[in-house]
Write a protein that holds these residues in place. Structure first.
Motif, mmCIF file in Angstrom:
data_model
loop_
_atom_site.group_PDB
_atom_site.id
_atom_site.type_symbol
_atom_site.label_atom_id
_atom_site.label_comp_id
_atom_site.label_asym_id
_atom_site.label_seq_id
_atom_site.Cartn_x
_atom_site.Cartn_y
_atom_site.Cartn_z
ATOM 1 N N SER A 97 -7.293 -6.030 -11.036
ATOM 2 C CA SER A 97 -8.723 -4.753 -9.905
ATOM 3 C C SER A 97 -8.432 -5.273 -8.912
ATOM 4 C CB SER A 97 -10.321 -5.399 -10.277
ATOM 5 O OG SER A 97 -10.282 -4.677 -11.461
ATOM 6 N N CYS A 98 -7.507 -5.647 -8.539
ATOM 7 C CA CYS A 98 -7.563 -6.679 -6.291
ATOM 8 C C CYS A 98 -7.196 -5.133 -5.799
ATOM 9 C CB CYS A 98 -6.675 -7.689 -6.439
ATOM 10 S SG CYS A 98 -6.959 -9.347 -7.017
ATOM 11 N N LEU A 99 -7.594 -5.421 -4.013
ATOM 12 C CA LEU A 99 -6.926 -4.544 -3.627
ATOM 13 C C LEU A 99 -6.355 -5.257 -2.451
ATOM 14 C CD1 LEU A 99 -7.072 -1.337 -2.737
ATOM 15 C CD2 LEU A 99 -8.506 -2.037 -1.039
ATOM 16 N N TRP A 100 -4.405 -5.340 -2.057
ATOM 17 C CA TRP A 100 -3.994 -5.076 -1.576
ATOM 18 C C TRP A 100 -3.691 -4.173 0.169
ATOM 19 C CZ3 TRP A 100 -1.766 -10.380 -1.777
ATOM 20 C CH2 TRP A 100 -1.496 -10.873 -3.384
ATOM 21 N N ALA A 101 -3.175 -4.952 1.130
ATOM 22 C CA ALA A 101 -2.399 -4.273 1.888
ATOM 23 C C ALA A 101 -1.142 -5.064 2.589
ATOM 24 C CB ALA A 101 -3.575 -4.031 2.858
ATOM 25 N N TYR A 102 0.199 -4.173 3.143
ATOM 26 C CA TYR A 102 0.660 -4.673 4.034
ATOM 27 C C TYR A 102 1.223 -4.460 5.407
ATOM 28 C CZ TYR A 102 5.665 -6.973 4.475
ATOM 29 O OH TYR A 102 6.617 -7.178 4.655
ATOM 30 N N GLU A 103 1.331 -5.850 6.117
ATOM 31 C CA GLU A 103 0.967 -5.653 7.701
ATOM 32 C C GLU A 103 2.001 -6.868 8.314
ATOM 33 O OE1 GLU A 103 0.554 -3.014 10.851
ATOM 34 O OE2 GLU A 103 -0.626 -3.311 8.863
ATOM 35 N N ASP A 104 2.950 -7.118 8.406
ATOM 36 C CA ASP A 104 4.188 -7.649 7.873
ATOM 37 C C ASP A 104 4.066 -8.977 6.523
ATOM 38 O OD1 ASP A 104 5.067 -6.992 10.461
ATOM 39 O OD2 ASP A 104 3.547 -8.063 11.029
ATOM 40 N N LYS A 105 3.003 -8.977 5.761
ATOM 41 C CA LYS A 105 3.047 -9.815 5.210
ATOM 42 C C LYS A 105 2.015 -9.180 3.872
ATOM 43 C CE LYS A 105 0.349 -13.292 6.147
ATOM 44 N NZ LYS A 105 -1.262 -12.491 6.421
ATOM 45 N N TRP A 106 2.003 -9.673 2.258
ATOM 46 C CA TRP A 106 0.846 -9.337 1.575
ATOM 47 C C TRP A 106 -0.055 -10.080 2.106
ATOM 48 C CZ3 TRP A 106 1.590 -4.299 -1.079
ATOM 49 C CH2 TRP A 106 2.595 -4.395 -1.493
ATOM 50 N N ASN A 107 -1.486 -8.921 2.202
ATOM 51 C CA ASN A 107 -2.989 -10.111 2.493
ATOM 52 C C ASN A 107 -3.684 -8.728 1.656
ATOM 53 O OD1 ASN A 107 -2.102 -10.273 5.301
ATOM 54 N ND2 ASN A 107 -2.040 -8.347 5.647
#
Length: 153
Positions: free
Chosen positions: A78-88
């Motif tokens: 149930s986690c939300l991630w984004a990718y911007e040069d690395k996983w956040n």
């Protein structure tokens, strides 16, 4: 310098009910029927719709070319991630806000300050304190009250 701790509250609703929720700083809203999310921050609600749903963390880590600007929601955690040069990682796994046990013996040895603990056999409510490392009773069965001393009244 004082430690800064910001708590993110999470709400799940349908699109037709979104307008009923007041804008609340650090509120993350999952909108089930439209498969979108909204974030309330500094008095502004922003809606995001570029979300990829994955079953497991292994699926996320196996993506060879994550896309910047997309959000990745992992059902397993149930986690939300984004990718911007690395996983956040955008959100933490949700915590139970209420723990029900038969008695205080059923409570975990170390509690969570964001959780309330119910001792059903005692009909009492407890909270955990990280500083003193113990549980405190914050609510009791009204039948346990014998005398209410109103002071000098």
């Amino acid at each position: 310098m004082a430690e800064m701790k910001e708590i993110l509250s999470v709400v799940i609703t349908n699109g037709s009910k979104l307008h009923e929720l007041p804008v609340k700083h650090s509120q993350l809203i999952f909108i089930k029927d439209t498969k979108t999310i909204a974030l309330d921050y500094n008095g502004i609600r922003t809606t995001y719709s570029n979300i990829v749903t994955l079953q497991t963390e292994q699926e996320r880590l196996a993506i060879l070319a994550p896309v910047c600007g997309l959000f990745y929601f992992i059902l397993e955690t149930s986690c939300l991630w984004a990718y911007e040069d690395k996983w956040n990682q955008i959100t933490s796994p949700p915590h139970d806000v209420i723990f029900k046990g038969g008695a205080t013996n059923d409570f975990p040895p170390v509690g969570n300050e964001l959780c309330l603990y119910v001792a059903e056999s005692e009909n009492k409510l407890y909270r955990w304190d990280d500083t003193t490392i113990k549980y405190y009773c914050v609510g009791s069965d009204y039948n346990d009250i014998k005398i209410i001393n109103g002071g000098g009244a």
